[in-house]
Design a protein around this motif. Structure first.
Motif, PDB file in Angstrom:
ATOM      1  N   ASN A  10      13.801  16.717   6.810  1.00  0.00           N
ATOM      2  CA  ASN A  10      12.878  16.482   7.911  1.00  0.00           C
ATOM      3  C   ASN A  10      11.641  17.357   7.845  1.00  0.00           C
ATOM      4  OD1 ASN A  10      14.728  14.760   8.755  1.00  0.00           O
ATOM      5  ND2 ASN A  10      15.254  15.790  10.659  1.00  0.00           N
TER       6      ASN A  10
ATOM      7  N   PHE B 263       3.827   4.140 -18.337  1.00  0.00           N
ATOM      8  CA  PHE B 263       4.570   3.016 -18.935  1.00  0.00           C
ATOM      9  C   PHE B 263       3.586   1.958 -19.444  1.00  0.00           C
ATOM     10  CE2 PHE B 263       6.923  -0.836 -19.195  1.00  0.00           C
ATOM     11  CZ  PHE B 263       8.223  -0.465 -19.457  1.00  0.00           C
ATOM     12  N   GLY B 264       2.631   1.597 -18.594  1.00  0.00           N
ATOM     13  CA  GLY B 264       1.693   0.540 -18.977  1.00  0.00           C
ATOM     14  C   GLY B 264       0.876   0.908 -20.195  1.00  0.00           C
TER      15      GLY B 264
ATOM     16  N   LYS C  50       5.936  12.570  15.367  1.00  0.00           N
ATOM     17  CA  LYS C  50       6.362  13.948  15.116  1.00  0.00           C
ATOM     18  C   LYS C  50       5.341  14.696  14.268  1.00  0.00           C
ATOM     19  CE  LYS C  50      10.452  15.360  14.232  1.00  0.00           C
ATOM     20  NZ  LYS C  50      11.653  15.472  13.381  1.00  0.00           N
TER      21      LYS C  50
ATOM     22  N   ARG D 204       6.756  10.628  -3.646  1.00  0.00           N
ATOM     23  CA  ARG D 204       7.258   9.360  -4.168  1.00  0.00           C
ATOM     24  C   ARG D 204       6.097   8.486  -4.657  1.00  0.00           C
ATOM     25  NH1 ARG D 204      10.530   7.399   0.527  1.00  0.00           N
ATOM     26  NH2 ARG D 204      11.789   9.258   0.360  1.00  0.00           N
TER      27      ARG D 204
ATOM     28  N   ALA E  91       1.790  -5.227 -17.589  1.00  0.00           N
ATOM     29  CA  ALA E  91       2.883  -4.280 -17.335  1.00  0.00           C
ATOM     30  C   ALA E  91       2.617  -3.493 -16.066  1.00  0.00           C
ATOM     31  CB  ALA E  91       3.041  -3.325 -18.517  1.00  0.00           C
ATOM     32  N   ILE E  92       1.357  -3.077 -15.879  1.00  0.00           N
ATOM     33  CA  ILE E  92       1.050  -2.300 -14.676  1.00  0.00           C
ATOM     34  C   ILE E  92       1.194  -3.162 -13.432  1.00  0.00           C
ATOM     35  CG2 ILE E  92      -0.861  -1.206 -13.434  1.00  0.00           C
ATOM     36  CD1 ILE E  92      -1.585   0.210 -15.959  1.00  0.00           C
TER      37      ILE E  92
ATOM     38  N   VAL F  33       4.266   4.437 -13.573  1.00  0.00           N
ATOM     39  CA  VAL F  33       3.773   3.081 -13.865  1.00  0.00           C
ATOM     40  C   VAL F  33       2.621   3.131 -14.854  1.00  0.00           C
ATOM     41  CG1 VAL F  33       2.573   1.127 -12.828  1.00  0.00           C
ATOM     42  CG2 VAL F  33       4.565   2.080 -11.709  1.00  0.00           C
TER      43      VAL F  33
ATOM     44  N   ARG G 240       7.131  -1.182  -7.841  1.00  0.00           N
ATOM     45  CA  ARG G 240       6.984   0.134  -7.207  1.00  0.00           C
ATOM     46  C   ARG G 240       6.670  -0.016  -5.732  1.00  0.00           C
ATOM     47  NH1 ARG G 240       1.755   2.561  -6.615  1.00  0.00           N
ATOM     48  NH2 ARG G 240       1.902   4.755  -6.030  1.00  0.00           N
TER      49      ARG G 240
ATOM     50  N   LEU H  93      14.102   9.390  10.987  1.00  0.00           N
ATOM     51  CA  LEU H  93      13.253  10.288  11.774  1.00  0.00           C
ATOM     52  C   LEU H  93      13.131   9.834  13.217  1.00  0.00           C
ATOM     53  CD1 LEU H  93      10.427  10.667   9.138  1.00  0.00           C
ATOM     54  CD2 LEU H  93      12.083  12.412   9.751  1.00  0.00           C
TER      55      LEU H  93
ATOM     56  N   VAL I 209       8.465  19.605   6.113  1.00  0.00           N
ATOM     57  CA  VAL I 209       7.484  19.559   5.043  1.00  0.00           C
ATOM     58  C   VAL I 209       7.751  20.737   4.120  1.00  0.00           C
ATOM     59  CG1 VAL I 209       5.048  19.621   4.510  1.00  0.00           C
ATOM     60  CG2 VAL I 209       5.832  18.569   6.609  1.00  0.00           C
TER      61      VAL I 209
ATOM     62  N   PHE J  73      -2.590  -2.082  -6.385  1.00  0.00           N
ATOM     63  CA  PHE J  73      -3.177  -0.907  -5.717  1.00  0.00           C
ATOM     64  C   PHE J  73      -4.144  -1.288  -4.609  1.00  0.00           C
ATOM     65  CE2 PHE J  73      -2.463   0.164 -10.235  1.00  0.00           C
ATOM     66  CZ  PHE J  73      -1.339   0.932 -10.031  1.00  0.00           C
TER      67      PHE J  73
ATOM     68  N   PHE K  22       3.066   0.867 -23.251  1.00  0.00           N
ATOM     69  CA  PHE K  22       3.442  -0.507 -23.571  1.00  0.00           C
ATOM     70  C   PHE K  22       2.272  -1.228 -24.244  1.00  0.00           C
ATOM     71  CE2 PHE K  22       4.328  -4.953 -22.305  1.00  0.00           C
ATOM     72  CZ  PHE K  22       5.582  -5.054 -22.870  1.00  0.00           C
TER      73      PHE K  22
ATOM     74  N   LEU L 133       5.156  -3.694 -12.881  1.00  0.00           N
ATOM     75  CA  LEU L 133       5.790  -2.439 -12.456  1.00  0.00           C
ATOM     76  C   LEU L 133       5.204  -1.941 -11.138  1.00  0.00           C
ATOM     77  CD1 LEU L 133       6.162  -0.450 -15.746  1.00  0.00           C
ATOM     78  CD2 LEU L 133       7.980  -1.182 -14.247  1.00  0.00           C
ATOM     79  N   GLY L 134       3.896  -2.110 -10.995  1.00  0.00           N
ATOM     80  CA  GLY L 134       3.237  -1.650  -9.779  1.00  0.00           C
ATOM     81  C   GLY L 134       3.745  -2.402  -8.566  1.00  0.00           C
TER      82      GLY L 134
ATOM     83  N   MET M   9      12.168   2.130   0.606  1.00  0.00           N
ATOM     84  CA  MET M   9      12.604   3.509   0.788  1.00  0.00           C
ATOM     85  C   MET M   9      11.975   4.124   2.041  1.00  0.00           C
ATOM     86  SD  MET M   9      12.478   4.828  -3.090  1.00  0.00           S
ATOM     87  CE  MET M   9      13.067   6.488  -2.999  1.00  0.00           C
ATOM     88  N   ASN M  10      10.678   3.916   2.191  1.00  0.00           N
ATOM     89  CA  ASN M  10      10.013   4.503   3.351  1.00  0.00           C
ATOM     90  C   ASN M  10      10.516   3.875   4.640  1.00  0.00           C
ATOM     91  OD1 ASN M  10       8.595   6.058   1.625  1.00  0.00           O
ATOM     92  ND2 ASN M  10       6.726   4.850   1.695  1.00  0.00           N
TER      93      ASN M  10
ATOM     94  N   GLU N 134      13.921   5.304   5.371  1.00  0.00           N
ATOM     95  CA  GLU N 134      13.873   6.708   5.742  1.00  0.00           C
ATOM     96  C   GLU N 134      13.251   6.901   7.123  1.00  0.00           C
ATOM     97  OE1 GLU N 134      11.806   9.909   3.378  1.00  0.00           O
ATOM     98  OE2 GLU N 134      13.814   9.825   2.534  1.00  0.00           O
TER      99      GLU N 134
ATOM    100  N   ALA O  88       4.525  23.190   8.547  1.00  0.00           N
ATOM    101  CA  ALA O  88       3.887  23.363   7.245  1.00  0.00           C
ATOM    102  C   ALA O  88       3.015  24.608   7.222  1.00  0.00           C
ATOM    103  CB  ALA O  88       3.063  22.132   6.898  1.00  0.00           C
TER     104      ALA O  88
ATOM    105  N   SER P 291       5.704   7.814  -8.726  1.00  0.00           N
ATOM    106  CA  SER P 291       5.891   6.445  -9.199  1.00  0.00           C
ATOM    107  C   SER P 291       4.592   5.909  -9.789  1.00  0.00           C
ATOM    108  CB  SER P 291       6.388   5.555  -8.073  1.00  0.00           C
ATOM    109  OG  SER P 291       5.506   5.622  -6.987  1.00  0.00           O
TER     110      SER P 291
ATOM    111  N   LEU Q 165       8.917   1.431  -2.827  1.00  0.00           N
ATOM    112  CA  LEU Q 165       8.399   2.422  -1.870  1.00  0.00           C
ATOM    113  C   LEU Q 165       8.523   1.915  -0.449  1.00  0.00           C
ATOM    114  CD1 LEU Q 165       5.142   3.670  -3.619  1.00  0.00           C
ATOM    115  CD2 LEU Q 165       7.186   4.999  -3.152  1.00  0.00           C
TER     116      LEU Q 165
ATOM    117  N   ASP R  72       5.289  18.657  12.431  1.00  0.00           N
ATOM    118  CA  ASP R  72       5.333  18.862  10.989  1.00  0.00           C
ATOM    119  C   ASP R  72       4.206  19.762  10.516  1.00  0.00           C
ATOM    120  OD1 ASP R  72       7.582  17.462  10.611  1.00  0.00           O
ATOM    121  OD2 ASP R  72       6.610  15.601   9.998  1.00  0.00           O
TER     122      ASP R  72
END
Lengths: 235, 623
Positions: free
Chosen positions: B389, B412-413, A219, B401, A18-19, B409, A26, A41, B391, A194, B416, A22-23, A33-34, A37, A227, B405, A30, A223
């Motif tokens: 944009n 869940f594992g 950038k 993220r 399962a890991i 995971v 994931r 920028l 931080v 991983f 399960f 799902l991993g 999405m990254n 995104e 921060a 996530s 990711l 940032d």
């Protein structure tokens, strides 16, 4: 021994499998999405799409590698073929899948002879890969410790599986060999999403993101300043 | 980690656990994954997810009413958050309901197949309509994010124009279904315990929903203020506190007045029910009223949170009690007491976590907190600003993220892995064994054990010159005219007519695999199939197995049909012909869809009378 075997076959298998699934999902999520995104920028959003496409799909079929190190490329391709085809299309694995979820690739599974051949191929090419990596000065310099460990770890379930399938031995010996087979495979499952091995799903995306990222203006320092709440102040 | 990241991590972990558990619920069904029984068919999911969820979302209409109908503009800063809470709360209700419904894909039936006599029908429609209204109420917040898009701006302007009518419709619908959830239980005067059962249940539900709305808005506001390090509006908090005191007092008066008026006060100090009642009352009324009205601590944010949370907990507990726990057959000592199972609690927690995470998403990406000054003097100082944009609070979106996530995971594992399929399956429906019957003249087959049987007269069928092989189509080794039950051993489940493991085991027949399977085939389904047809293969050892003139000539699998299927297959084939000429049956129901056409209470032999008596081998009751 029996209890350990039951545990490895049951809960531990479910956990690692399962890991792994799902991993990997994931990781793909990711990456997408990254990657999407990152474009937001960028100051220069024009991307040479054709070049990116060529780079991305070019790495899936490593033909270019033949020009520089043909032997290494060939061994690597053989290793990957054996690695992917053998576990998925092995009849014994199909049988287990069929019993568990009533779906399997049983009808297109490998025959015993070809499975044995592919297993041997994987084991030999895996060991060769490590030797070749260590033998060349450049690649030795580029390698990290884990780069040597992963191919060897991947070879372990192949060796133990081969022993289980072919050697005639006592039940205890068989159980020990199959335990090594299961546990080592589960170890691979759980570290797969991983570690570097996640390239099995990440390869096209990493190329895609890398190709896009060249267009970006760094950038990071800004940032950090934001921060630290030190906008406009001298550092 | 900062506060909000910690909270989100925990929520993602819960969501991961609930994800794995949710899959189990849909694979194995309600019976084995929940503690629900025929005695308590409505449990935690209905009590908490649906009835509690609807009440928890009451903040939306309460704040909308204060804001737009009673014209208290100073409550404006929390209106958007309250409406968002309500919107997500109702979505959580719908999602929670999908887990509780036995056939969740039929949820749309309510819209097409109307049953106007049912309170649930009214609740269902109301919730559906109110969800749409809430969407319209909240839509401006989403639309105003893109003012440069013309179409969206137009829709936004239109919605702003009809805002007041929308709010009024929303309040009407809420009034309807908040009380209808109480009306639902008017239908069970003898099932609900007398402390809770009252003719004014709808009124009590409505008033308590308003109390819950107020306290829930407080909890939500205080919790988000804590997590995002934002100052709470003192005026808003004070108004909420005062209104909550008034509403709680009205609720207390209604509740106790009703109990004393009906004379149920004798039950207030006896039995399990009284403990449940006083727990509920102390959470709902005593703790919040003390905290809200004591000077000194009623200005402290932490105490206010405790009071508001206790109120929320108490009223949700009321919904749980009415929904199932305080039913007479549940708290009676003879019945087993229902407590929700791990599955039920985790799925509810998962649904709530999902809703909270979406709430955070909206807070961070849309203008849910408005920066209007509360009144002339008091201005809220620190509303955190969110920008994609920049931080924010130490961790970027990317790291969040990756982190969340990962937690999902792993949770869940682990869940399960720890749910064992075999233990769940062992909890499954008990196999109904067919009673062994042999040698009788008449079989009385009462498969459902409800007294309605079909009779089978052996002598009568023999006298019609029917070949024995028509029914006794196969014999067990060394047997003649084997009875049906021997192979078709389960009333509703498949049986094993071959016993593969016994044949291959050295303790059994000790046969080699290759006696039946092809030695040359080592892959594919080809190996599972046998080399010869079963009929020829079995005959090599068992000569008398296959009966002459058997009406079954295909022996394809060693699995046998269930007793019910076997009997239907056998009887219907012949009786179909008779049915065509049976004018009465044909006129009534030409098809065989209705069980009672054949399974009518036999007029000659009453099963119930015959059970338990020795019948001198004349007839055998089956099962």
């Amino acid at each position: 021994m029996d209890n350990l075997l039951e545990f490895a076959k049951g809960p531990l298998f479910r956990l690692t499998f399962a890991i792994m699934i799902l991993g990997l999902i994931r990781m793909v999520g990711l990456a997408i999405m990254n990657g999407l995104e990152a474009k937001k920028l960028a100051s220069d959003t024009t991307i040479a799409k054709k070049y990116v496409r060529k780079l991305t799909f070019g790495f899936i079929l490593p033909i270019r590698a033949f020009r520089t190190r043909p032997l290494y490329a060939a061994v690597s391709i053989l290793f990957h073929i054996g690695l992917l085809i053998t576990p998925v299309f092995l009849f014994d694995h199909s049988l287990l899948f069929d019993r568990a979820v009533n779906f399997s690739l049983m009808d297109i599974s490998l025959s015993k002879e070809s499975a044995d051949m592919l297993t041997m191929l994987t084991i030999i090419s895996g060991i060769l890969l490590v030797i070749m990596r260590a033998a060349t000065k450049t690649s030795r310099f580029l390698s990290r410790r884990q780069d040597f460990v992963w191919p060897l770890l991947i070879v372990v379930p192949f060796i133990s599986g081969f022993i289980c399938a072919n050697a005639a031995m006592s039940p205890d010996g068989y159980n020990a060999a199959i335990l090594v087979h299961i546990l080592s495979a589960e170890l691979i499952f759980i570290i797969l999403p991983f570690s570097k091995i996640a390239h099995c799903v990440l390869l096209p995306f990493s190329q895609w993101i890398t190709a896009r990222s060249w267009k970006f203006i760094a950038k990071g320092p800004e940032d950090v300043v934001i921060a630290l709440n030190k906008e406009g102040k001298p550092l | 980690m900062d506060r909000i990241s910690k909270a989100k991590s925990v929520l993602w972990i819960i969501l991961g656990i609930a994800g794995a558990v949710g899959i189990t619920r849909f694979i194995f069904g309600l019976g084995v994954t929940t503690n629900l029984t025929d005695n308590t068919p409505w449990g935690f999911w209905i009590g908490f997810d649906v009835m509690g969820g609807v009440a928890l979302a009451a903040g939306g209409f309460v704040i909308a009413a204060i804001n737009y109908i009673f014209g208290n503009e100073r409550m404006h800063p929390i209106s958007r958050a309250a409406i968002l809470t309500a919107f997500l709360g109702y979505i959580a209700v719908a999602v929670g309901l999908l887990f509780d419904l036995g056939l969740p894909w039929n949820i749309w039936h309510m819209m097409v197949f109307w049953n106007p006599h049912s309170p649930l029908f009214e609740v269902g429609w109301c919730v559906m309509l109110y969800l749409s209204i809430l969407f319209l109420e909240f839509a401006p917040v989403i639309l105003e994010k893109w003012p440069e898009r013309k179409l969206l701006a137009k829709i936004h302007a239109m919605l702003e124009k009809v805002k007041i009518p929308i709010v009024i419709v929303g309040i009407m619908l809420s009034t309807l279904h908040q009380s209808s959830l109480g009306s639902l239980f008017l239908a069970m005067p003898f099932k609900l315990h007398p402390i809770w059962y009252t003719p004014i249940l709808p009124v009590i539900f409505f008033v308590s929903a308003i109390c819950l709305g107020l306290t829930m808005v407080m909890v939500e506001g205080l919790a988000t203020s804590y997590l995002y390090k934002k100052e709470e509006h003192p005026y808003v908090l004070n108004t909420l506190r005062k209104s909550a005191i008034v509403m709680l007092l009205i609720y207390a008066a209604l509740r106790f007045g009703d109990i004393f008026y009906r004379g149920a006060d004798k039950l207030l100090f006896t039995g399990t029910a009284s403990i449940l009642f006083w727990l509920e009352i102390s959470f709902t009324l005593i703790i919040p009223l003390i905290i809200f009205s004591t000077k000194g601590i009623n200005k402290k944010v932490s105490w206010m949170f405790v009071g508001a949370f206790s109120g929320v907990f108490g009223i949700v507990m009321n919904r749980l009690n009415v929904g199932g726990i305080a039913h007479v057959n549940n708290i009676a000592e003879s019945a087993t007491f229902y407590l929700p199972s791990f599955t039920e609690i985790t799925i509810s927690a998962g649904v709530v976590s999902g809703a909270v995470l979406i709430f955070f998403y909206f807070i961070e990406n849309f203008n849910v907190w408005e920066e209007k000054p509360v009144d002339g003097t008091l201005e809220v100082k620190s509303i955190p600003k969110f920008s994609s944009n920049k931080v924010y609070l130490g961790s970027t979106k990317v790291t969040n993220r990756i982190k969340f996530s990962f937690f999902f995971v792993i949770a869940f594992g682990v869940t399960f892995a720890s749910i064992s399929g075999s233990t769940i399956e062992n909890k499954g429906i008990e196999e109904v064994k067919v009673t062994k019957a042999r040698g009788g003249d008449t079989l009385i087959i009462d498969g459902n054990r409800d007294g309605f049987a079909v009779t089978f007269k052996h002598e009568f069928h023999k006298s019609k010159n029917i070949e024995c092989g028509s029914c006794h189509h196969m014999n067990k080794p060394g047997d003649k005219s084997t009875g049906c039950y021997e192979c078709h051993s389960g009333m509703y489940s498949e049986g094993d007519g071959f016993k593969h493991d016994w044949h291959s085991s050295s303790a059994g027949a000790g046969q080699s695999c290759f006696k039946c399977h092809d030695q040359n085939v080592s892959k594919g389904k080809g190996f599972i199939k046998s080399i010869k047809k079963a009929k020829d293969l079995c005959l090599e050892c068992h000569e008398d197995m296959f009966v002459k003139n058997s009406n079954i000539d295909k022996y394809e699998t060693f699995k046998t049909a269930s007793y019910a299927d076997a009997m239907h297959g056998l009887c219907v084939n012949c009786h179909e012909e008779t049915l065509k000429t049976d004018s009465t049956l044909k006129r009534l129901k030409p098809n065989l869809a209705n069980c009672s056409n054949c399974h009518k209470d036999d007029y000659e032999l009453k099963v119930k009378q015959m059970r338990g008596k020795k019948l001198m081998n004349k007839s055998v009751i089956l099962p």
